[in-house]
Design a protein around this motif. Structure first.
Motif, PDB file in Angstrom:
ATOM      1  N   GLU A  82      13.081 -73.012  25.904  1.00  0.00           N
ATOM      2  CA  GLU A  82      12.131 -74.038  26.350  1.00  0.00           C
ATOM      3  C   GLU A  82      11.760 -73.817  27.815  1.00  0.00           C
ATOM      4  OE1 GLU A  82      11.536 -78.785  25.736  1.00  0.00           O
ATOM      5  OE2 GLU A  82      13.521 -78.144  26.422  1.00  0.00           O
ATOM      6  N   GLU A  83      10.470 -73.869  28.113  1.00  0.00           N
ATOM      7  CA  GLU A  83       9.970 -73.733  29.484  1.00  0.00           C
ATOM      8  C   GLU A  83       8.816 -74.715  29.660  1.00  0.00           C
ATOM      9  OE1 GLU A  83       9.465 -73.495  32.977  1.00  0.00           O
ATOM     10  OE2 GLU A  83      10.973 -72.016  32.333  1.00  0.00           O
ATOM     11  N   THR A  84       9.006 -75.678  30.545  1.00  0.00           N
ATOM     12  CA  THR A  84       8.003 -76.730  30.739  1.00  0.00           C
ATOM     13  C   THR A  84       7.232 -76.572  32.047  1.00  0.00           C
ATOM     14  OG1 THR A  84       9.703 -78.168  31.711  1.00  0.00           O
ATOM     15  CG2 THR A  84       9.255 -78.409  29.343  1.00  0.00           C
ATOM     16  N   ASP A  85       7.683 -75.683  32.930  1.00  0.00           N
ATOM     17  CA  ASP A  85       6.999 -75.496  34.213  1.00  0.00           C
ATOM     18  C   ASP A  85       5.865 -74.486  34.080  1.00  0.00           C
ATOM     19  OD1 ASP A  85       8.780 -77.223  35.400  1.00  0.00           O
ATOM     20  OD2 ASP A  85      10.139 -75.619  36.049  1.00  0.00           O
ATOM     21  N   GLU A  86       4.884 -74.610  34.957  1.00  0.00           N
ATOM     22  CA  GLU A  86       3.803 -73.629  35.033  1.00  0.00           C
ATOM     23  C   GLU A  86       4.312 -72.412  35.800  1.00  0.00           C
ATOM     24  OE1 GLU A  86      -0.043 -72.446  34.072  1.00  0.00           O
ATOM     25  OE2 GLU A  86       0.865 -74.381  33.628  1.00  0.00           O
ATOM     26  N   VAL A  87       4.255 -71.248  35.186  1.00  0.00           N
ATOM     27  CA  VAL A  87       4.733 -70.033  35.841  1.00  0.00           C
ATOM     28  C   VAL A  87       3.642 -68.970  35.774  1.00  0.00           C
ATOM     29  CG1 VAL A  87       7.144 -70.504  35.277  1.00  0.00           C
ATOM     30  CG2 VAL A  87       5.764 -69.133  33.716  1.00  0.00           C
ATOM     31  N   ASN A  88       3.834 -67.892  36.528  1.00  0.00           N
ATOM     32  CA  ASN A  88       2.893 -66.769  36.430  1.00  0.00           C
ATOM     33  C   ASN A  88       3.677 -65.484  36.198  1.00  0.00           C
ATOM     34  OD1 ASN A  88       3.571 -65.467  39.008  1.00  0.00           O
ATOM     35  ND2 ASN A  88       2.503 -67.188  39.979  1.00  0.00           N
ATOM     36  N   MET A  89       2.952 -64.392  35.989  1.00  0.00           N
ATOM     37  CA  MET A  89       3.597 -63.142  35.610  1.00  0.00           C
ATOM     38  C   MET A  89       4.536 -62.607  36.692  1.00  0.00           C
ATOM     39  SD  MET A  89       3.004 -62.123  32.535  1.00  0.00           S
ATOM     40  CE  MET A  89       3.392 -60.373  32.577  1.00  0.00           C
ATOM     41  N   LEU A  90       4.311 -62.978  37.941  1.00  0.00           N
ATOM     42  CA  LEU A  90       5.168 -62.502  39.026  1.00  0.00           C
ATOM     43  C   LEU A  90       6.538 -63.171  38.998  1.00  0.00           C
ATOM     44  CD1 LEU A  90       2.583 -62.480  41.968  1.00  0.00           C
ATOM     45  CD2 LEU A  90       3.173 -60.608  40.405  1.00  0.00           C
TER      46      LEU A  90
END
Length: 308
Positions: free
Chosen positions: A271-279
């Motif tokens: 589960e991942e609820t945070d906004e992340v980017n490829m970096l």
């Protein structure tokens, strides 16, 4: 649970796990994703002990299913050289795992394939060549490796452009993303024209055979050939696989097919609820590695298995 040897063109070492109760007499071959990943889903790097295949196996065995998972060529206790392993070698190895079950486990009535990430492509290919009772595609399905890596590069370049530091300014000012992509395309053209198993890119060995065989593999044609039940699950929080490509799975496969998108599931089935980017992807995976497998994914998987 016992260690087994699977005879392909090299000998693979794996783990066979049988249920102690409620035996369904169904075996599931677990097909790993790309990279130097062992039978448990761990990479040979600090902080990359994800154990997702072991956790998946434990869950499936608790439901009464037998699992077979193995170290890829050149990984763990298996023979071979990972750098020289192509897509067709990986397909051959899964076929060998299926044959192992048919030869050594007469109690098994049906074999299913479960592929994760690149393993979804391998599972699709194998299911067109051997008789299996179903295919499970996790964190992938309907997207070729060439498409996936191109999209990942685009997301990485976009994240670099958006950085509010000197690196971000350089990428915007000098159009470094466009230059990097042109460089990548020159490399890919070199690989396509080569017949070498391994080439060196800035002195670093690169698996040319593996990428070349993926470039020529017709995933869409194989999806059309599938005749067994198929379950495909990808998360919207998955930046390595495109959940929208599941539409292809639903459109191209003529057999019974279920496609599910999970809002908060990442590529490692957590589960991942945070906004992340490829970096940030690797740090996010490391942060989440002790989380349990996504509960919605487990529920969908259990229901599908009970009905198929």
């Amino acid at each position: 649970m016992k260690e087994i040897k699977i005879k392909s063109s090299v000998t693979l070492t794996g783990t066979l796990t049988r249920p102690e109760k409620n035996d369904q007499h169904i075996a599931i071959v677990m097909i790993p994703g790309s990279g130097k990943v062992d039978r448990n889903g761990n990479a040979d790097k600090k902080g990359m002990d994800f154990n997702i295949y072991q956790e998946l196996s434990d869950f499936l065995v608790s439901l009464g299913y037998t699992t077979v998972r193995y170290d890829k060529r050149g990984v763990g206790k298996s023979e071979g050289d990972l750098l020289r392993t192509g897509l067709h070698d990986a397909i051959e190895d899964v076929q060998a795992a299926v044959q192992y079950i048919k030869n050594d486990l007469p109690i098994i009535d049906k074999v299913l394939l479960l592929g994760h990430s690149e393993g979804t492509m391998i599972a699709t290919a194998v299911a067109t060549q051997v008789d299996v009772g179903g295919v499970i595609l996790l964190a992938g399905g309907g997207e070729t490796l060439e498409e996936a890596t191109k999209r990942q590069r685009e997301l990485t370049f976009q994240a670099l452009k958006e950085k509010k530091n000197f690196t971000g300014w350089l990428f915007r000012r000098f159009r470094l993303a466009e230059k990097a992509e042109k460089k990548n395309q020159r490399l890919f053209n070199k690989i396509k024209q080569s017949d070498k198993e391994v080439i060196r890119v800035q002195l670093i060995p690169f698996p040319a055979k593996w990428l070349r065989e993926h470039f020529t593999y017709d995933l869409m044609a194989d999806l059309k050939q599938l005749t067994c039940p198929v379950l495909a699950i990808t998360g919207k929080a998955d930046y390595q696989s495109d959940y929208q490509k599941l539409e292809r799975v639903a459109e191209l496969i003529s057999s019974d097919t279920e496609c599910h998108t999970i809002e908060t599931m990442d590529h490692m089935l957590k589960e991942e609820t945070d906004e992340v980017n490829m970096l940030e992807i690797q740090k996010v995976y490391q942060k989440n590695r002790n989380k349990p497998l996504h509960p919605e994914m487990k529920e969908i998987l259990e229901n599908w298995l009970q009905n198929n």
